[in-house]
Design an enzyme around this catalytic site. Structure first.
Site, PDB file in Angstrom:
ATOM      1  N   GLU A 223       0.828  -1.203   0.000  1.00  0.00           N
ATOM      2  CA  GLU A 223       0.000   0.000   0.000  1.00  0.00           C
ATOM      3  C   GLU A 223       0.868   1.261   0.000  1.00  0.00           C
ATOM      4  O   GLU A 223       0.527   2.261  -0.649  1.00  0.00           O
ATOM      5  CB  GLU A 223      -0.915   0.006   1.218  1.00  0.00           C
TER       6      GLU A 223
ATOM      7  N   PRO B 234      11.286 -14.011  -1.588  1.00  0.00           N
ATOM      8  CA  PRO B 234      10.017 -14.398  -0.957  1.00  0.00           C
ATOM      9  C   PRO B 234       9.222 -13.187  -0.473  1.00  0.00           C
ATOM     10  O   PRO B 234       9.790 -12.184  -0.041  1.00  0.00           O
ATOM     11  CB  PRO B 234      10.454 -15.278   0.214  1.00  0.00           C
ATOM     12  N   ARG B 235       7.912 -13.282  -0.548  1.00  0.00           N
ATOM     13  CA  ARG B 235       7.043 -12.205  -0.094  1.00  0.00           C
ATOM     14  C   ARG B 235       7.276 -11.917   1.381  1.00  0.00           C
ATOM     15  O   ARG B 235       7.236 -10.761   1.818  1.00  0.00           O
ATOM     16  CB  ARG B 235       5.581 -12.587  -0.343  1.00  0.00           C
TER      17      ARG B 235
ATOM     18  N   GLY C  69      12.945  -4.526   1.010  1.00  0.00           N
ATOM     19  CA  GLY C  69      13.069  -3.313   0.217  1.00  0.00           C
ATOM     20  C   GLY C  69      14.066  -3.363  -0.917  1.00  0.00           C
ATOM     21  O   GLY C  69      14.427  -2.311  -1.461  1.00  0.00           O
ATOM     22  N   GLU C  70      14.530  -4.550  -1.315  1.00  0.00           N
ATOM     23  CA  GLU C  70      15.553  -4.625  -2.353  1.00  0.00           C
ATOM     24  C   GLU C  70      15.034  -5.169  -3.678  1.00  0.00           C
ATOM     25  O   GLU C  70      15.827  -5.393  -4.599  1.00  0.00           O
ATOM     26  CB  GLU C  70      16.727  -5.483  -1.888  1.00  0.00           C
TER      27      GLU C  70
ATOM     28  N   LEU D  54       3.380  -4.440 -12.487  1.00  0.00           N
ATOM     29  CA  LEU D  54       3.821  -3.188 -13.101  1.00  0.00           C
ATOM     30  C   LEU D  54       5.168  -2.722 -12.579  1.00  0.00           C
ATOM     31  O   LEU D  54       5.854  -1.943 -13.248  1.00  0.00           O
ATOM     32  CB  LEU D  54       2.766  -2.100 -12.877  1.00  0.00           C
TER      33      LEU D  54
END
Length: 700
Positions: free
Chosen positions: A323, A530-531, A572-573, A599
């Protein structure tokens, strides 16, 4: 611009004109006895309301002005039209445009009793099917040419309500006749829970008729000009309708009044208040699992230690990294647009806090959102006192929403999304009232797509706008230059594929596909991100047990010539991994999770593969499919995935075509940022009326 035509046929009797127009549109002349009885009853009721009420016109000479300008195009909002036949100029022959539906025959007989005719058909709206709009437009043009005015709703069923459709603008452009915006309201009324807030007027009222200045639509102008005129008409109709209702009409259909929370919501508030004593224990457990920042637990308890800056402050809340990424560009744009406005950004995860610190520290002041208990929420709002609150996607904590609404802080839901599964949950008997209260608490909902907008309508939300998906307009996050150089040096001679945001059950498929594809590309490197990065060690053990050469980033292991799979289990990578890759595969799509946003790699010119399970981003993937911008697998096994990988890696032309088509699709999907900023702009800086919707409702 040609002057509005004054036809010589105006002297023709209204009944004769109605009869001729009904013949043109195929209106039945032999209604059934029940239909005639119902029409007589409805027409009699409307006349009774009119005869027992006092009518006020604004301006006072509105009827004379319309008679002088005829033929004209009357415009009014759907659901607010029942009294129109009783107050229209009697000497102006008028045809009414009505959609084709089963009730049209009864409606035509009601209109005939007021010497009005029926023009069948309406715009396709969101249904995207022929509803007779083209035929109705031709008939309406003929009617206007003959001197008959045309009345029509400016918004198109089934919504969104109070959004001007293309039809009325096209009719005015082609006919050279002015649009006369109008609103009629009674001081006593009942509002039905329909998409348009259909209003039943009651007798013994004061009927207020508000007529706006004629709007002329030039024939040959740009699309931007017509969009501007459409916006002008929307604002005029909103203002006229709001001011037609009495100032104390808190239940007016355009007021956006929230549904009061029901018993379930009140019970939730009691339970969460009683559970406040356990908050410290809960947070301590989350700290032990790495899910909370121990140094900032006071923020989760609604006790900020950072002082509130002086001046106008607006609050944005994003649940987590996904988000936050959706509104990252929007936040930067807001700060550039209104630099003196302070932005408070709240999130709920350590990952999102780190992302905010690294990417948005100069834009927004970050805080953790308080736990959803009444006392903690109140402390949070007491301290920050935001002028407006913007929530992202589907982050709906009841106490947080209800307390913000109770304090009359304007609220908008940005990039709003609700799934079919959530619809079913919110419409269950025990949750229906709470859901209605949550969704009607928002002054504005900016939906990601037409399908999402329809779902919010089914939940009873009031003010919904289709703005598009903000993730389509995002920018590429900054990549640490030193890290980029290190990784590029390590993978300089490798063909790199990224499996992004993977879930449990997918990593073994990606690893097996790597082995199959490596038979042709011996230098292939697969990066699995991984998420949930905390799963990294578990995934590494699983893949090593299966015989794969794995290096894990969180442990500082580097990429060597032997490394086949690099496990990127850090926060964050992901943009870094896209930067060094030739192909991206979106996780969450080989299992029924629903996929992830494709996207992000496309903005970095990386072609994308995905599995069949993409329902979380269905509209985006449908657009990408139409543009031939992605490869969507039907099977979810390793061999099918390896075959798809090789089809792209083996053929540079295919890869370049996908990148080109992706760029075209991105342009097609863009625009949500501009629309979102335009709609929330009135709340972003101090003004006498920071909430336009509420300001209109208070006007008299």
């Amino acid at each position: 611009m040609p002057a509005p035509r004054r036809s010589g046929s105006a002297a023709e009797s209204p009944a004769r004109t109605a009869s001729k127009l009904n013949a043109q549109t195929g209106q039945k002349t032999d209604p059934s006895i029940p239909s005639r009885a119902l029409a007589a009853l409805a027409a009699g009721y409307l006349r009774f309301v009119a005869r027992t009420s006092r009518v006020e016109f604004t301006p006072t000479d509105a009827i004379a002005q319309i008679e002088a300008a005829q033929p004209v195009i009357y415009a009014f909002w759907h659901g607010q039209f029942l009294l129109i036949p009783t107050v229209r100029p009697k000497r102006v022959p008028t045809g009414v445009m009505v959609a084709r539906h089963d009730d049209a025959e009864t409606l035509s007989n009601v209109l005939a009793r007021f010497d009005l005719s029926l023009i069948r058909g309406a715009g396709a709206g969101m249904r995207k099917r022929d509803r007779g709009g083209a035929a109705a437009l031709r008939t309406a043009l003929t009617a206007l040419k003959s001197g008959t005015s045309v009345a029509m709703t400016a918004d198109v069923p089934p919504g969104p309500a109070r959004r001007v459709g293309d039809g009325i603008i096209a009719l005015a452009r082609l006919s050279h006749c002015p649009i006369v915006p109008a609103a009629v309201a009674s001081s006593r009324f009942r509002v039905l829970n329909t998409w348009s807030r259909m209003t039943i007027n009651l007798p013994f009222s004061t009927i207020r008729v508000r007529i706006g200045a004629p709007l002329h639509v030039p024939r040959n102008e740009t699309a931007d000009t017509y969009d501007m005129l459409r916006g002008d008409l929307e604002r005029t109709l909103d203002h006229l309708t709001a001011t037609a209702y009495p100032q104390d009409a808190s239940s007016a259909p355009l007021s956006g009044r929230a549904t009061p929370p029901g018993l379930a919501a009140k019970l939730y508030a009691v339970i969460t208040r009683c559970a406040e004593s356990a908050a410290a224990t809960l947070l301590a457990r989350r700290v032990a699992r790495g899910k909370e920042d121990k140094s900032r637990l006071n923020e989760r308890l609604g006790k900020p230690i950072v002082p509130r800056p002086d001046g106008h402050l607006v609050w944005f809340h994003a649940a987590s990294v996904g988000e936050l990424n959706a509104i990252r560009t929007l936040l930067k744009t807001v700060k550039a647009t209104v630099p003196d406005t302070h932005i408070l950004l709240t999130t709920g995860t350590v990952t999102s806090a780190n992302t905010a610190a690294s990417q948005l520290s100069e834009v927004a002041l970050h805080q953790y959102v308080p736990l959803d208990s009444p006392r903690m929420v109140s402390r949070f709002l007491d301290h920050w006192q935001p002028a407006a609150a913007f929530f992202v996607e589907s982050e709906l904590w009841p106490n947080l929403i209800f307390e913000t609404s109770r304090r009359k802080i304007p609220m908008a839901l940005l990039n709003a999304h609700v799934s079919d599964k959530s619809i079913k949950a919110w419409r269950k008997p025990w949750s229906r009232r709470t859901g209605a209260a949550l969704f009607t608490a928002f002054d504005l909902i900016l939906a990601q797509s037409p399908a999402v907008m329809m779902r919010f309508m089914r939940l009873g939300a009031h003010r919904i706008v289709m703005a598009g998906n903000l993730k389509s307009d995002g920018d590429v996050p900054q990549i640490d230059a030193e890290a980029r150089e290190d990784i590029r040096r390590l993978v300089a001679e490798r063909t790199v594929v990224v499996a992004a945001s993977t879930h449990d059950g997918e990593e073994t498929i990606f690893a097996d596909a790597h082995v199959a594809a490596a038979n042709e590309f011996s230098n292939l490197l697969t990066i699995i991100a991984p998420r949930h990065p905390e799963r990294g060690p578990q995934i590494a053990d699983q893949l090593r047990a299966a015989g794969h050469d794995v290096a894990i980033r969180s442990k500082g292991e580097t990429i060597t010539a032997k490394t086949g799979i690099y496990l990127a289990d850090t926060l964050g990578e992901l943009p870094l991994w896209f930067d060094v890759s030739q192909l991206a595969i979106m996780g969450g799509s080989l299992i029924p999770h629903g996929g992830h946003n494709p996207l992000e790699p496309m903005r970095q010119n990386i072609p994308v593969l995905t599995g069949p399970h993409v329902h979380n981003f269905r509209e985006i993937y449908d657009t990408l499919d139409e543009a031939a911008a992605i490869i969507r697998l039907e099977a979810t096994d390793a061999n099918a995935l390896a075959t798809a990988l090789l089809s792209v890696l083996d053929d540079p032309a295919t890869r370049e075509t996908m990148i080109t088509n992706s760029a075209m699709a991105l342009r097609q999907l863009s625009g949500a940022l501009t629309l979102s900023i335009d709609h929330i702009r009135p709340w972003l800086s101090p003004s006498p009326s920071p909430n336009p919707a509420k300001a209109d409702d208070d006007a008299g």
